[in-house]
Design a protein around this motif. Structure first.
Motif, PDB file in Angstrom:
ATOM      1  N   GLY A 216      -7.585  -5.671  11.277  1.00 39.98           N
ATOM      2  CA  GLY A 216      -6.969  -5.927  10.045  1.00 39.98           C
ATOM      3  C   GLY A 216      -6.468  -4.427   9.172  1.00 39.98           C
ATOM      4  N   LEU A 217      -7.409  -3.533   9.614  1.00 43.02           N
ATOM      5  CA  LEU A 217      -7.384  -2.350   9.067  1.00 43.02           C
ATOM      6  C   LEU A 217      -6.009  -1.767   9.736  1.00 43.02           C
ATOM      7  CD1 LEU A 217      -8.064   0.285   7.390  1.00 43.02           C
ATOM      8  CD2 LEU A 217      -9.307   0.743   9.782  1.00 43.02           C
ATOM      9  N   LEU A 218      -5.929  -1.800  10.967  1.00 38.42           N
ATOM     10  CA  LEU A 218      -4.778  -1.106  11.791  1.00 38.42           C
ATOM     11  C   LEU A 218      -3.436  -1.849  11.331  1.00 38.42           C
ATOM     12  CD1 LEU A 218      -6.077  -0.834  15.123  1.00 38.42           C
ATOM     13  CD2 LEU A 218      -5.947   1.314  13.604  1.00 38.42           C
ATOM     14  N   ALA A 219      -3.440  -3.037  11.046  1.00 46.08           N
ATOM     15  CA  ALA A 219      -2.288  -3.853  10.510  1.00 46.08           C
ATOM     16  C   ALA A 219      -1.844  -3.385   9.071  1.00 46.08           C
ATOM     17  CB  ALA A 219      -2.434  -5.315  10.737  1.00 46.08           C
ATOM     18  N   LEU A 220      -2.876  -3.074   8.266  1.00 48.49           N
ATOM     19  CA  LEU A 220      -2.711  -2.604   6.833  1.00 48.49           C
ATOM     20  C   LEU A 220      -2.279  -1.480   6.743  1.00 48.49           C
ATOM     21  CD1 LEU A 220      -3.163  -3.326   3.936  1.00 48.49           C
ATOM     22  CD2 LEU A 220      -5.279  -2.628   4.093  1.00 48.49           C
ATOM     23  N   LEU A 221      -2.717  -0.588   7.733  1.00 51.84           N
ATOM     24  CA  LEU A 221      -2.481   0.814   7.652  1.00 51.84           C
ATOM     25  C   LEU A 221      -1.016   1.038   8.205  1.00 51.84           C
ATOM     26  CD1 LEU A 221      -2.895   3.830   7.818  1.00 51.84           C
ATOM     27  CD2 LEU A 221      -3.976   3.831   9.890  1.00 51.84           C
ATOM     28  N   GLY A 222      -0.507   0.358   9.333  1.00 55.15           N
ATOM     29  CA  GLY A 222       0.914   0.395   9.922  1.00 55.15           C
ATOM     30  C   GLY A 222       1.971  -0.176   8.610  1.00 55.15           C
ATOM     31  N   HIS A 223       1.276  -1.248   8.092  1.00 55.25           N
ATOM     32  CA  HIS A 223       2.151  -1.822   6.880  1.00 55.25           C
ATOM     33  C   HIS A 223       2.425  -0.809   5.811  1.00 55.25           C
ATOM     34  CE1 HIS A 223       3.776  -5.103   4.250  1.00 55.25           C
ATOM     35  NE2 HIS A 223       3.147  -4.803   3.436  1.00 55.25           N
ATOM     36  N   ALA A 224       1.581  -0.099   5.588  1.00 54.71           N
ATOM     37  CA  ALA A 224       1.316   0.788   4.405  1.00 54.71           C
ATOM     38  C   ALA A 224       2.289   1.986   4.871  1.00 54.71           C
ATOM     39  CB  ALA A 224       0.104   1.386   4.039  1.00 54.71           C
ATOM     40  N   ARG A 226       4.779   1.767   6.567  1.00 51.74           N
ATOM     41  CA  ARG A 226       6.317   1.297   6.623  1.00 51.74           C
ATOM     42  C   ARG A 226       6.588   1.294   5.325  1.00 51.74           C
ATOM     43  NH1 ARG A 226       4.299  -2.018  10.934  1.00 51.74           N
ATOM     44  NH2 ARG A 226       4.122  -3.773   9.535  1.00 51.74           N
ATOM     45  N   GLY A 227       5.846   1.220   4.291  1.00 51.63           N
ATOM     46  CA  GLY A 227       6.500   1.059   3.078  1.00 51.63           C
ATOM     47  C   GLY A 227       6.658  -0.523   2.712  1.00 51.63           C
ATOM     48  N   GLY A 228       5.812  -1.602   3.520  1.00 48.02           N
ATOM     49  CA  GLY A 228       5.974  -2.947   3.215  1.00 48.02           C
ATOM     50  C   GLY A 228       5.554  -3.568   1.985  1.00 48.02           C
ATOM     51  N   GLY A 229       6.156  -4.760   1.851  1.00 49.45           N
ATOM     52  CA  GLY A 229       6.006  -5.212   0.397  1.00 49.45           C
ATOM     53  C   GLY A 229       4.541  -5.793   0.274  1.00 49.45           C
ATOM     54  N   HIS A 230       4.077  -6.102  -1.042  1.00 48.80           N
ATOM     55  CA  HIS A 230       2.823  -6.893  -1.339  1.00 48.80           C
ATOM     56  C   HIS A 230       1.667  -5.980  -0.693  1.00 48.80           C
ATOM     57  CE1 HIS A 230       5.077 -10.300  -2.676  1.00 48.80           C
ATOM     58  NE2 HIS A 230       5.671 -10.590  -1.515  1.00 48.80           N
ATOM     59  N   THR A 231       1.770  -4.811  -0.650  1.00 45.75           N
ATOM     60  CA  THR A 231       0.509  -3.908  -0.015  1.00 45.75           C
ATOM     61  C   THR A 231      -0.502  -4.220  -0.741  1.00 45.75           C
ATOM     62  OG1 THR A 231       2.252  -2.493   0.968  1.00 45.75           O
ATOM     63  CG2 THR A 231      -0.169  -1.680   0.625  1.00 45.75           C
ATOM     64  N   ASP A 232      -0.407  -4.291  -2.237  1.00 47.51           N
ATOM     65  CA  ASP A 232      -1.463  -4.351  -2.893  1.00 47.51           C
ATOM     66  C   ASP A 232      -2.305  -5.618  -2.821  1.00 47.51           C
ATOM     67  OD1 ASP A 232       0.668  -5.648  -4.114  1.00 47.51           O
ATOM     68  OD2 ASP A 232      -0.083  -5.690  -5.910  1.00 47.51           O
ATOM     69  N   ILE A 233      -1.552  -6.547  -2.516  1.00 50.52           N
ATOM     70  CA  ILE A 233      -1.975  -7.870  -2.290  1.00 50.52           C
ATOM     71  C   ILE A 233      -2.881  -8.018  -1.137  1.00 50.52           C
ATOM     72  CG2 ILE A 233      -1.796 -10.393  -1.874  1.00 50.52           C
ATOM     73  CD1 ILE A 233       0.527 -10.110  -3.801  1.00 50.52           C
ATOM     74  N   ALA A 234      -2.222  -7.522   0.016  1.00 44.62           N
ATOM     75  CA  ALA A 234      -2.496  -7.285   1.379  1.00 44.62           C
ATOM     76  C   ALA A 234      -4.074  -6.434   1.331  1.00 44.62           C
ATOM     77  CB  ALA A 234      -1.870  -6.855   2.435  1.00 44.62           C
ATOM     78  N   ALA A 235      -4.106  -5.489   0.702  1.00 48.17           N
ATOM     79  CA  ALA A 235      -5.182  -4.490   0.608  1.00 48.17           C
ATOM     80  C   ALA A 235      -6.163  -5.145  -0.011  1.00 48.17           C
ATOM     81  CB  ALA A 235      -4.865  -3.136  -0.100  1.00 48.17           C
ATOM     82  N   ARG A 236      -6.171  -5.894  -1.361  1.00 49.58           N
ATOM     83  CA  ARG A 236      -7.273  -6.632  -2.046  1.00 49.58           C
ATOM     84  C   ARG A 236      -7.878  -7.772  -1.017  1.00 49.58           C
ATOM     85  NH1 ARG A 236      -4.199  -8.378  -5.927  1.00 49.58           N
ATOM     86  NH2 ARG A 236      -4.220 -10.401  -5.400  1.00 49.58           N
ATOM     87  N   ARG A 237      -7.011  -8.498  -0.306  1.00 42.00           N
ATOM     88  CA  ARG A 237      -7.566  -9.715   0.665  1.00 42.00           C
ATOM     89  C   ARG A 237      -8.111  -8.816   1.722  1.00 42.00           C
ATOM     90  NH1 ARG A 237      -2.252 -13.872   0.733  1.00 42.00           N
ATOM     91  NH2 ARG A 237      -2.454 -14.664  -1.308  1.00 42.00           N
ATOM     92  N   PHE A 238      -7.739  -8.009   2.275  1.00 39.43           N
ATOM     93  CA  PHE A 238      -8.423  -7.383   3.315  1.00 39.43           C
ATOM     94  C   PHE A 238      -9.928  -6.691   3.109  1.00 39.43           C
ATOM     95  CE2 PHE A 238      -9.393  -3.540   5.885  1.00 39.43           C
ATOM     96  CZ  PHE A 238      -9.788  -4.211   7.170  1.00 39.43           C
ATOM     97  N   SER A 239      -9.944  -6.361   1.769  1.00 43.49           N
ATOM     98  CA  SER A 239     -11.190  -5.507   1.307  1.00 43.49           C
ATOM     99  C   SER A 239     -12.154  -6.494   1.463  1.00 43.49           C
ATOM    100  CB  SER A 239     -10.697  -4.922  -0.108  1.00 43.49           C
ATOM    101  OG  SER A 239     -12.055  -4.490  -0.558  1.00 43.49           O
ATOM    102  N   ARG A 240     -12.050  -7.774   0.738  1.00 46.85           N
ATOM    103  CA  ARG A 240     -12.969  -8.909   0.783  1.00 46.85           C
ATOM    104  C   ARG A 240     -13.488  -9.465   2.076  1.00 46.85           C
ATOM    105  NH1 ARG A 240      -9.175 -12.405  -3.563  1.00 46.85           N
ATOM    106  NH2 ARG A 240      -9.775 -11.152  -5.390  1.00 46.85           N
ATOM    107  N   LEU A 241     -12.318  -9.411   3.061  1.00 44.18           N
ATOM    108  CA  LEU A 241     -12.822  -9.807   4.142  1.00 44.18           C
ATOM    109  C   LEU A 241     -13.741  -8.744   5.042  1.00 44.18           C
ATOM    110  CD1 LEU A 241     -12.491 -11.679   6.987  1.00 44.18           C
ATOM    111  CD2 LEU A 241     -10.298 -10.279   7.540  1.00 44.18           C
ATOM    112  N   ALA A 242     -13.052  -7.557   4.822  1.00 47.48           N
ATOM    113  CA  ALA A 242     -13.886  -6.204   5.362  1.00 47.48           C
ATOM    114  C   ALA A 242     -15.362  -6.479   5.153  1.00 47.48           C
ATOM    115  CB  ALA A 242     -13.210  -5.136   5.202  1.00 47.48           C
ATOM    116  N   LEU A 243     -15.825  -6.772   3.872  1.00 52.63           N
ATOM    117  CA  LEU A 243     -17.065  -6.424   3.421  1.00 52.63           C
ATOM    118  C   LEU A 243     -17.671  -7.662   4.081  1.00 52.63           C
ATOM    119  CD1 LEU A 243     -19.075  -5.652   1.066  1.00 52.63           C
ATOM    120  CD2 LEU A 243     -18.289  -7.415  -0.303  1.00 52.63           C
TER     121      LEU A 243
END
Length: 641
Positions: A216-224, A226-243
């Motif tokens: 999930g981290l590597l996917a989020l990093l690649g998305h960021a 690229r300047g992809g959309g909804h990065t704030d939502i993706a980061a927030r959701r991933f942060s909960r999962l990562a914990l």
């Protein structure tokens, strides 16, 4: 000429390649350093530099490819939203394609690792092995067979991802990606010796949590990048999962290390020092994750285009994950400290010894917590009670009877798999019959009466914006899917139930299910899920599922439960012993009359099915008596008066 969008893509690919190289170099370096110890323990010859360096390098790089695939499938499924019509948007589609390509790389690495593993376990340089030598040796070694299975599974997932365009298929691809890790989870150090049941279960949890977190981290990093959309939502959701993944990795990693090495050997052995290295990497990853929640996530919530803090921390975290994977692969090639004694036959096969025959006291007081099903049961209790609490906090009520039923079902699952009953199930057919009845009938009935789908729909909040579906929308989509509708049909659910009832009456299937740990886990899971599907389809407790007409409900229940009676009679009349070779290999002096125990198990199955049938027949009578008592108590006139 490269366009402005090509540069971020190339940077993203370079990051993934860099993490894979970092993992591979770390693993190859450790593998070369511990080679003398490994050769001393195994007594094999040096397989040569190609295998010495190539095997750990390719395994680590391949595992990074698997992590990338799982993470990008996760990203497409749950971290970024699809379009309103259910078709993946550009970010989800790109993640899906990246995941499929990474799965193909994982398949190719696993295929090459078959040959390298044959060279490693035989002590013969790869250049001296012919394709025929490699092919003939694949089935003789558990690890090479696991790599072959991994290659096939990963190739199937890669091909299956190609035609996918809609969001509804992405969760299945995520699950399939995780399955490709399972052949590795049940081989190696954790699959042998004493306590290997705990070691294997903890490794499964460790691998799944690590793959979701790192992927999930590597996917989020690649998305960021690229300047992809909804990065704030993706980061927030991933942060909960990562914990949650961090907690799962910490606990499972501690358990796995505890059964492999004594505390006194931590600093005096190569294996112990590598464990310390993994712990240090995990602590570092946890610290970076904490920093993510404190800075980068906050910055994104304030300004979705503010990605600098996220990129800086994520790049550091990705590099640390690369090193951690390399250390983990190196750890797998390092022999643990030698055990002080040889395990007994039962310990070698089951992971624990059963020195005495079962008694009521031992069944209830001797416990060995099942990390897979015991943990799942406790997590399900926590999630359910949290949902009930959310309803109560909002001023809504929920049935105490349904809550009690759910909690009792989960606790019964813990008892069936973690008590003495679950331990003796692995060594006796009669105990197996008892647990099969509990898991297929008892636990599912209690769980279904808890109406979890209805509770979830009431407790979950709808997404703030229709453009970004959340957990409630995901659940609604799943409940309305055609696949679930097919499985939830009563006759389909009955067929799935009967596969579990009669499938284990075949000697080949039963022997495979009881003699190996992985099939044993699958068997327990199938009993549980097939029972839940059947009783959910027939009962109509959850209104979100299509209820069966009442006039047919009792008929199909009696038909299903009667099959336990028939299966019990079939087992009782058998002359061949199911699982006989495995049971004899345990060398339990108190358990010698295998055929007699099997007949007892058949009688238990038949009696359990008969008792369940009587309960179904008695239920309407009890309901009428209660209704009549209520009428008399309230003084309401009866019908026809």
């Amino acid at each position: 000429m490269a366009t402005s969008t090509d540069t971020p893509r190339r940077v993203g690919r370079a990051v993934l390649l860099g993490v894979a190289l970092l993992a591979g170099v770390s693993a190859a370096t450790i593998g070369a350093l511990v080679l003398p110890d490994a050769l001393a323990v195994t007594g094999l010859s040096d397989p040569g530099p190609v295998t010495t360096y190539g095997l750990p390098f390719l395994r680590a790089a391949g595992e990074i490819a698997a992590i990338v695939a799982i993470g990008h499938f996760l990203f497409a499924a749950f971290l970024v939203p699809p379009q309103a019509n259910g078709v993946l948007d550009v970010d989800g589609y790109r993640a899906l394609r990246t995941g499929g390509a990474a799965c193909a790389v994982w398949a190719m690495c696993a295929a090459v690792l078959v040959a390298l593993t044959v060279s490693d376990v035989s002590g013969v340089p790869l250049t001296d092995l012919s394709p025929l030598d490699i092919w003939s040796a694949t089935d003789l070694v558990e690890t090479t067979s696991a790599w072959r299975t991994t290659a096939i599974l990963a190739a199937v997932v890669a091909v299956a991802s190609l035609p996918v365009l809609r969001w509804s298929w992405t969760p299945a691809l995520l699950l399939s990606g995780l399955v490709t890790l399972m052949p590795l989870a049940v081989t190696g150090h954790s699959s042998s010796g004493g306590s290997h049941d705990i070691a294997t279960n903890s490794l499964i949890i460790h691998l799944v949590a690590g793959a979701l977190w790192a992927g999930g981290l590597l996917a989020l990093l690649g998305h960021a990048l690229r300047g992809g959309g909804h990065t704030d939502i993706a980061a927030r959701r991933f942060s909960r999962l990562a914990l949650w993944c961090f907690a799962a990795m910490a606990v499972s990693g501690f358990v796995n290390a505890a059964v492999r090495i004594d505390l006194s050997d931590i600093l005096s052995s190569s294996y112990g020092l590598l464990v310390v290295g993994k712990v240090a990497a995990l602590i570092g990853l946890g610290a970076i994750g904490w920093r993510h929640r404190r800075s980068s996530i906050v910055a994104l919530q304030r300004d979705p285009t503010s990605r600098r803090a996220l990129l800086r921390l994520a790049l550091t975290e990705a590099a640390l994950f690369g090193v951690a994977v390399g250390v983990a692969v190196g750890l797998g090639r390092t022999p643990p400290p030698l055990a002080t004694r040889e395990p007994l036959p039962a310990e070698a096969e089951l992971g624990f010894d059963l020195a005495e025959p079962p008694t009521i006291t031992r069944v209830f007081l001797e416990w060995r917590f099942d990390l897979i099903f015991g943990t799942a049961a406790l997590v399900l209790v926590g999630i359910y009670l949290a949902a009930v609490y959310r309803l109560a906090r909002g001023g809504a009520s929920w049935s105490k009877r349904r809550t009690a039923s759910w909690v009792m079902g989960c606790l019964t699952l813990v008892f069936a798999t973690s008590s003495g009953l679950g331990m003796y199930m692995a060594a006796m057919f009669s105990m197996h019959a008892v647990v099969q009845l509990i898991l297929t009938i008892g636990v599912p009935v209690l769980l279904v009466q808890g109406a979890p789908a209805t509770l979830a729909l009431r407790a979950m909040r709808a997404s703030h914006t229709k453009a970004v579906p959340g957990p409630r929308e995901w659940l609604v989509t799943a409940l309305n899917s055609s696949s679930l509708g097919l499985i939830a049909r009563p006759w389909t659910a009955l067929a799935l139930l009967l596969v579990g009832v009669y499938g284990l009456c075949f000697e080949v299937i039963f022997d495979a299910a009881v003699s190996e740990h992985a099939p044993h886990i699958l068997m327990i899971g199938y009993f549980l899920l097939s029972g839940v599907w059947f009783f959910a389809a027939v009962s109509g407790v959850d209104p979100v599922l299509r209820p069966m007409p009442k006039q047919w409900r009792m008929a199909i229940l009696l038909l299903a439960l009667s099959q336990f009676v028939l299966a019990g009679v079939l087992v009782t009349t058998m002359r061949d012993t199911l699982g006989g070779a495995f049971y004899r290999s345990l060398k339990l002096g108190w358990h010698t009359n295998l055929l007699g125990d099997q007949r007892l198990g058949g009688q238990i199955l038949a009696a359990g099915g008969l008792v369940a049938m009587l309960a179904v027949l008695a239920a309407p009578i009890v309901q009428r008596v209660r209704s009549a008592a209520t009428v008399r108590k309230t003084g309401a006139p009866s019908i026809g008066s």
